[in-house]
Design a protein around this motif. Structure first.
Motif, short mmCIF file in Angstrom:
data_model
loop_
_atom_site.label_atom_id
_atom_site.label_comp_id
_atom_site.label_asym_id
_atom_site.label_seq_id
_atom_site.Cartn_x
_atom_site.Cartn_y
_atom_site.Cartn_z
N GLY A 140 0.83 -1.19 0.00
CA GLY A 140 0.00 0.00 0.00
C GLY A 140 0.87 1.24 0.00
O GLY A 140 1.87 1.29 0.72
N TRP A 179 2.52 -1.30 4.19
CA TRP A 179 2.04 0.00 3.74
C TRP A 179 3.09 1.08 3.92
O TRP A 179 4.08 0.92 4.65
CB TRP A 179 0.77 0.38 4.49
CG TRP A 179 0.90 0.53 5.97
CD1 TRP A 179 1.51 -0.33 6.85
CD2 TRP A 179 0.40 1.61 6.77
NE1 TRP A 179 1.41 0.13 8.13
CE2 TRP A 179 0.73 1.33 8.12
CE3 TRP A 179 -0.31 2.79 6.48
CZ2 TRP A 179 0.38 2.18 9.18
CZ3 TRP A 179 -0.65 3.63 7.54
CH2 TRP A 179 -0.31 3.33 8.86
N VAL A 210 -5.74 -0.03 4.59
CA VAL A 210 -5.00 -1.28 4.78
C VAL A 210 -5.90 -2.32 5.45
O VAL A 210 -5.95 -3.48 5.04
CB VAL A 210 -3.73 -1.04 5.64
CG1 VAL A 210 -3.00 -2.34 5.91
CG2 VAL A 210 -2.82 -0.06 4.95
#
Lengths: 435, 353, 80
Positions: A204, A317, A327
């Motif tokens: 992410g 992330w 997330v």
């Protein structure tokens, strides 16, 4: 797609008047390199220095860190879309100078006063408690400090810094052309073991779609609010994903070096063919600003993983705050499709670790690896030498902040002020344990 | 000789049941009631010098006095460690055990161990206190688990009395207090992650390193019968402040709040305000601070009577909310609440980013 | 923080774009904000429509303060 990474370790750097590599010594043509940098009229001044591990040196104004690499065969060249042409990368052979980096340090104040797009720079101590917590303190650094022409807006400043650092890194790596590497590691994902689970990495990335550089470059194009896309991990080794140098390195933002040496990608490659089949990387934009966006982005990433037949995904992330909600939604969406997840994340939780370690939870996030908390104060001692554009630094870049001398002891509120102080993707061995 | 004090309720001191729950604090020399069972488990390693008891109801109805008396009794005994309970699923007893341990540990620095069932309401209090010197062990639901509980409590108490280092909750078997410490392990996170994922895929047991949290209910405050009869105030975490940031807010991790005057203002004039916040793109808010402090809408609603005339509080409250530690935000919330109530504000419009 | 205000007996209408987070932390009167960087309004609208939207969001918040609720409840501003 098969990539051979040929490693040329560097144990010493000598600044002189020629470029050469041999016996782990890199000789750098100092005036030549400075001329290279000054070719860009946006840069008014440049100087070069070497920082060695263990020295009582503090580097200031750090904008980015990059590992010198150069492709000697295969499609394209490193940093496609920026340095290299817009072409496929990730196959053939790439040379790397290991054990060293190029640090781009620049004086730049920016035009934005606050918010997520305000410019920021980091510091690095080569010895002491700051060095202990940073993954960069054990490398040798060629620090290029430059001053940018005044009045430049963020995109120009970023481009000037990034082009300079990548050009330098590339030029240094080219000293190895025609030489024999110490070792060659081959990276390919073509052989699949039928009995092993297929595991992908979901990465992410927080982006600022409205900002001139969103924070994540894909072949030189800013990723803004697009849906997830598939990446072959070799593309990362050749610099297909890059950063916004006016903001990288502080807090939870990675450096170019981090993308080139992604610990989860390297670890998944290690395990490929042994305990799992590495199915590749899903690059996912996060921090949509509405609930609708977050849910659509999450489900989209899960659908992509499902379409690529992932049995499990490692999820990690770049970001802070509400990007974590994206997330968590992604984890939930994957689990609901039967794709098992494990999250790798840093924590907050306050100085004493008594507060909530993360912002938001879903019950499906039952497998989490903690890389430790950012919220620990750091007391840095005085240093003998300061390398970099700033003799005085602002620890908190807020409107009206007062600067302090960079040579003196510094009291930092959190570990992420030191570049490398935040373990983003599980490279280090820190974690938080519950008492 | 290692000395321990055991704190129990009137029932476990052997002094009577529910009918005696109003009994005040008392002290018995040596061990009495359940404390005898504890002494058996301690064997020769430690001696219970006194058993302190109180009625369950008395404790909750006279908490300050009860704690004071218990503190005195323990202070004069000077034990190396304190044991309270076990409370099993008895709620009043569980809560009082934790309160006693917390008070003793704070006032006298004596380490304490208590024990109760995972669902005892005392666990909530234990988690709130998160006292590094107070440990709670899990027990069975009923006194059928008495022997087992006393055995484990005795062992733990001896370790505490000898000032031994106590490891992580999962390792040592006590209920975690939510205190997360930064430590080094022997393997990088990336390696641990692959191992954990593979176990999960194979349906093998694994241990997550970050437990999921459940927030507790906060009963809603009663509604306002007719909002235009009440004083309303605006509070925001968007970080909109007067231009120049006069109170030096940081873009993250702030610890103070301020209120800024809007009494004569019909709207926020561009150029007179800016946004200090590191957690979102403040370009929009800077162009139009009404996105975070909707003064124009509030004044418009006031003029049509939806808000009572003069009922909009003459200032708005702000703290830029980025990465604020929950403990700090809780304190700030309490302080703002007190300030609002002092000025008779009865309802709040809270704008968050 | 809004929970502390409520614990002190003050009803709170929380305007937030991230209502799942607000619900999870058990805020009780939640008004759907437009977007994280601009909860009370929409910069892509012409000025007068944006102002109308903002009035509607604040009006919904006032209604939320008058509403009897038993737990986390989301109030959606109507399209003005």
């Amino acid at each position: 797609m098969k990539l051979e990474i040929a490693e040329f370790p560097v144990k010493q750097i000598r600044l002189c008047q020629r470029f050469s590599y041999g016996n782990q010594l890199l000789e750098v043509d100092e005036p030549g390199l400075i001329n290279l940098v000054l070719q860009d009229p946006r840069i008014s001044d440049a100087s070069i220095a070497v920082a060695m591990p263990g020295e009582r040196t503090r580097i200031t104004g750090i904008r980015d860190i990059v590992e010198p690499r150069h492709k000697v065969s295969g499609s394209g060249q490193v940093f496609p879309g920026i340095l290299g042409p817009i072409e496929d990368v990730g196959d053939g052979r790439t040379h790397r100078l290991s054990g060293m980096t190029v640090i781009a340090a620049a004086e730049y104040e920016g035009t934005i006063r606050a918010g997520t797009t305000v410019q920021r720079s980091a510091i690095l101590d080569m010895s002491g408690p700051g060095a202990e917590i940073s993954r960069f303190s054990s490398d040798i650094h060629l620090v290029v400090s430059f001053r940018i022409v005044s009045g430049l807006a963020e995109l120009d400043a970023h481009t000037a810094i990034q082009l300079a650092e990548y050009k330098i890194a590339h030029r240094l790596a080219q000293t190895t052309v025609g030489l024999s590497p110490e070792k060659i590691v081959t990276y390919e994902l073509d052989k699949l073991e039928p009995d092993l689970p297929n595991v992908m990495l979901v990465q992410g990335c927080i982006t600022d779609p409205q900002h001139v550089h969103s924070g994540v470059g894909y072949y030189g194009l800013s990723l803004r609010d697009s849906m997830a896309t598939f990446l072959h991990p070799n593309e990362l080794f050749d610099g297909a994903v890059t950063v916004d140098t006016t903001r990288s390195g502080r807090g939870y933002y990675p450096t170019t070096w981090d993308w080139q040496n992604h610990p989860l990608v390297l670890e998944l490659y290690e395990a490929h063919g042994r305990t799992l089949n590495f199915g590749g990387v899903i690059l996912q934009r996060i921090r949509f600003e509405t609930y609708h966006g977050k849910e659509v982005g999450a489900q989209n990433a899960a659908r992509l993983a499902h379409a690529m037949k992932a049995d499990g995904v490692l999820v990690t992330w770049i970001g802070g705050g509400n990007a974590f909600v994206d997330v968590m939604f992604t984890i939930r969406a994957c689990e609901r499709k039967g794709i098992k997840t494990t999250l790798v994340t840093y924590e907050n939780g306050g100085k004493e670790g008594k507060d909530s370690p993360v912002l938001f939870y879903v019950s499906e996030a039952d497998a989490v690896v903690s890389t430790g908390s950012l919220d620990r104060p750091l007391a840095l001692p005085a240093m003998d030498k300061v390398i970099g554009p700033y003799e005085e630094i602002k620890i908190f870049p807020f409107p009206g902040a007062a600067p302090v001398s960079a040579r003196e002891p510094l009291s930092l509120e959190a570990r992420d002020v030191m570049i490398g102080g935040a373990d983003l993707w599980g490279r280090g061995t820190s974690k938080c344990v519950e008492y | 000789m290692t000395t321990i004090v055991h704190v129990v309720n009137q029932f476990f001191a052997g002094l009577g049941g529910e009918d005696k729950a109003g009994m005040p604090v008392g002290v018995i020399q040596g061990s009495a009631g359940a404390a005898r069972g504890l002494q058996l488990q301690l064997g020769e390693e430690a001696k219970i010098t006194s058993t302190v008891y109180y009625g369950d109801n008395y404790f909750h109805e006279h908490k300050e006095d009860a704690l004071k008396a218990i503190l005195e009794a323990v202070r004069s005994a000077q034990p190396q460690a304190l044991v309270a309970g076990p409370a099993f699923n008895s709620g009043r007893y569980g809560v009082s055990c934790v309160e006693v341990c917390n008070a003793i540990a704070n006032a006298l620095g004596i380490p304490c161990v208590t024990a109760m069932h995972q669902e005892n309401p005392g666990i909530g209090t234990y988690l709130d206190f998160a006292n590094t010197r107070v440990y709670c062990l899990p027990t069975a639901e009923t006194t059928a688990g008495m022997n087992d509980a006393l055995k484990r409590m005795a062992k733990f108490a001896i370790r505490l009395a000898h000032d031994e280092t106590v490891g992580a909750a999962q390792q040592e078997g006590y209920i975690p207090r939510g205190i997360r410490r930064l430590e080094q392990t022997d393997r990088p996170g990336a390696e641990r992650a692959i191992e954990m994922l593979l176990k999960k895929i194979r349906n093998e047991p694994f241990e997550s390193e970050l437990p999921m949290e459940v927030w507790d209910e906060a009963p809603p405050a009663p509604p306002l019968a007719q909002v235009n009869q009440h004083r309303i105030a605006l509070v925001t975490t968007s970080g909109v402040v007067p231009w120049g940031n006069p109170d030096r807010f940081k873009t993250y991790r702030n610890t103070h709040w301020r209120k800024y005057n809007i009494a004569e203002l019909k709207e926020l004039e561009p150029g007179k305000w800016e946004t200090v916040h590191g957690g979102y793109n403040v370009a929009y808010m800077n162009q139009n601070p009404h996105f975070g402090v909707p003064l124009d809408a509030l004044r418009s609603l006031e003029s049509e009577g939806a808000i009572g005339p003069g009922k909009l509080y003459p200032a708005y409250y702000v703290i830029p909310g980025n990465q604020g530690s929950p403990a700090v935000m809780r304190r700030v919330g309490q302080e703002i609440a007190a300030d609002l109530k002092k000025d008779n504000v009865e309802g709040v419009l809270f704008v968050a980013t | 923080m809004s929970k502390e205000l409520e614990k002190a007996g003050l009803p709170v209408a929380l305007v937030s774009a991230m209502f799942p987070v607000a619900m999870q932390v058990r805020a009780n009167r939640i008004v759907k904000g437009v977007s994280i960087p601009h909860p009370c309004g929409d910069p892509s609208l012409p000025k007068d429509l944006d102002a109308r939207l903002r009035r509607e969001i604040v009006r919904t918040a006032l209604k939320a303060l008058e509403a009897e609720v038993t737990g986390p409840t989301v109030f959606s501003p109507g399209i003005p």
